[in-house]
Design a protein around this motif. Structure first.
Motif, short mmCIF file in Angstrom:
data_model
loop_
_atom_site.label_atom_id
_atom_site.label_comp_id
_atom_site.label_asym_id
_atom_site.label_seq_id
_atom_site.Cartn_x
_atom_site.Cartn_y
_atom_site.Cartn_z
N VAL A 109 0.86 -1.35 0.09
CA VAL A 109 -0.02 0.00 0.02
C VAL A 109 1.01 1.37 0.05
O VAL A 109 0.49 2.08 -0.74
CB VAL A 109 -0.97 -0.20 1.29
CG1 VAL A 109 -1.76 1.17 1.21
CG2 VAL A 109 -1.93 -1.22 1.15
N PHE A 164 -6.45 5.49 -6.20
CA PHE A 164 -6.56 5.26 -4.87
C PHE A 164 -7.56 4.25 -4.54
O PHE A 164 -7.42 3.23 -3.90
CB PHE A 164 -7.11 6.51 -4.01
CG PHE A 164 -5.81 7.39 -3.64
CD1 PHE A 164 -4.51 6.90 -3.49
CD2 PHE A 164 -6.05 8.70 -3.04
CE1 PHE A 164 -3.55 7.68 -3.17
CE2 PHE A 164 -5.06 9.51 -2.69
CZ PHE A 164 -3.86 8.96 -2.53
N ASN A 165 -8.77 4.06 -5.53
CA ASN A 165 -9.52 3.27 -5.57
C ASN A 165 -8.97 1.87 -5.94
O ASN A 165 -9.18 0.72 -5.41
CB ASN A 165 -10.78 3.58 -6.76
CG ASN A 165 -11.94 2.50 -6.62
OD1 ASN A 165 -12.07 1.86 -5.65
ND2 ASN A 165 -12.79 2.36 -7.86
N THR A 167 -5.87 1.16 -5.37
CA THR A 167 -4.89 0.71 -4.47
C THR A 167 -5.92 0.23 -3.30
O THR A 167 -5.46 -1.03 -2.69
CB THR A 167 -4.20 1.96 -3.73
OG1 THR A 167 -3.56 2.38 -4.92
CG2 THR A 167 -3.48 1.51 -2.62
N PHE A 168 -6.67 0.80 -2.70
CA PHE A 168 -7.59 0.36 -1.40
C PHE A 168 -8.61 -0.67 -1.79
O PHE A 168 -9.14 -1.39 -0.80
CB PHE A 168 -8.15 1.52 -0.76
CG PHE A 168 -7.10 2.47 -0.23
CD1 PHE A 168 -6.07 2.00 0.73
CD2 PHE A 168 -7.10 3.88 -0.67
CE1 PHE A 168 -5.20 2.82 1.20
CE2 PHE A 168 -5.98 4.52 -0.18
CZ PHE A 168 -5.07 4.10 0.67
N ASN A 169 -9.08 -0.67 -2.91
CA ASN A 169 -10.35 -1.48 -3.15
C ASN A 169 -10.16 -2.71 -4.13
O ASN A 169 -11.00 -3.58 -4.33
CB ASN A 169 -11.69 -0.61 -3.92
CG ASN A 169 -12.10 0.25 -2.66
OD1 ASN A 169 -12.00 -0.03 -1.45
ND2 ASN A 169 -12.77 1.19 -3.22
#
Length: 183
Positions: A109, A164-165, A167-169
């Motif tokens: 991350v 970011f979507n 990366t995180f989802n």
């Protein structure tokens, strides 16, 4: 600069007196070549100012004659040090050479966030420079350059949100690139 010199040579053909002694198309010969020819012949004629051209009134407002005067320094309240921004841009570009391979080799991350932010900053500064340099108020008025700059900011925001979507989802940027390499 080349466009400016082309426009200057086109406009300067309006009031030139032929010094070559032969009828030629003056719009295809730059005023610099006329001045060089005059210097070689020992003549020091001055040409008419570019703003007095009646053939292209809309272009004569855009193209300004070259000036030898030094512009006044802006006051301290409106002064921005753009040399530091240039240094930051170059440091970020060099940092991308390190961040991107590390993010692909060791996907996590932290590296995904670093890749997303640095890539979007690099893209934003480049597109912002294009919008400022080529969509000028002199050519397009005052509203269209502001719209172009706003579109650059929207593009940067949507790109960062999308990364970011990812990366995180989802799998992450580094793993996404690895999956593309497997195909």
């Amino acid at each position: 600069m080349a466009l400016s010199l082309f426009l200057r040579s086109t406009l300067s053909g309006c009031k030139l007196r032929p010094t070559l002694g032969v009828a030629t198309n003056f719009s295809k010969i730059s005023s610099v070549s006329f001045q060089r020819y005059d210097l070689l012949q020992g003549r020091n004629e001055k040409f008419a100012p570019l703003r007095s051209c009646k053939a292209f009134p809309e272009l004569s407002q855009i193209v300004r004659p070259l000036s030898k005067t030094v512009a006044a320094k802006p006051d301290a309240s409106s002064h921005h040090d753009h040399s530091k921004l240039w240094t930051y841009e170059k440091a970020l570009s060099a940092g991308l050479l390190v961040i991107c391979p590390l993010g692909v080799m060791y996907p996590n991350v932290l590296f995904d966030i670093l890749m997303a932010v640095s890539a979007v900053m690099h893209m934003h500064w480049g597109f912002e420079a294009i919008a400022i340099d080529y969509v000028r108020p002199v050519l397009f008025g005052n509203i269209i350059p502001k719209i172009a700059l706003g579109l650059v900011y929207l593009l940067s925001i949507f790109t960062l949100v999308g990364l970011f979507n990812l990366t995180f989802n989802n799998a992450g940027i580094g793993n996404g690139i690895r999956l593309l390499w497997k195909i």
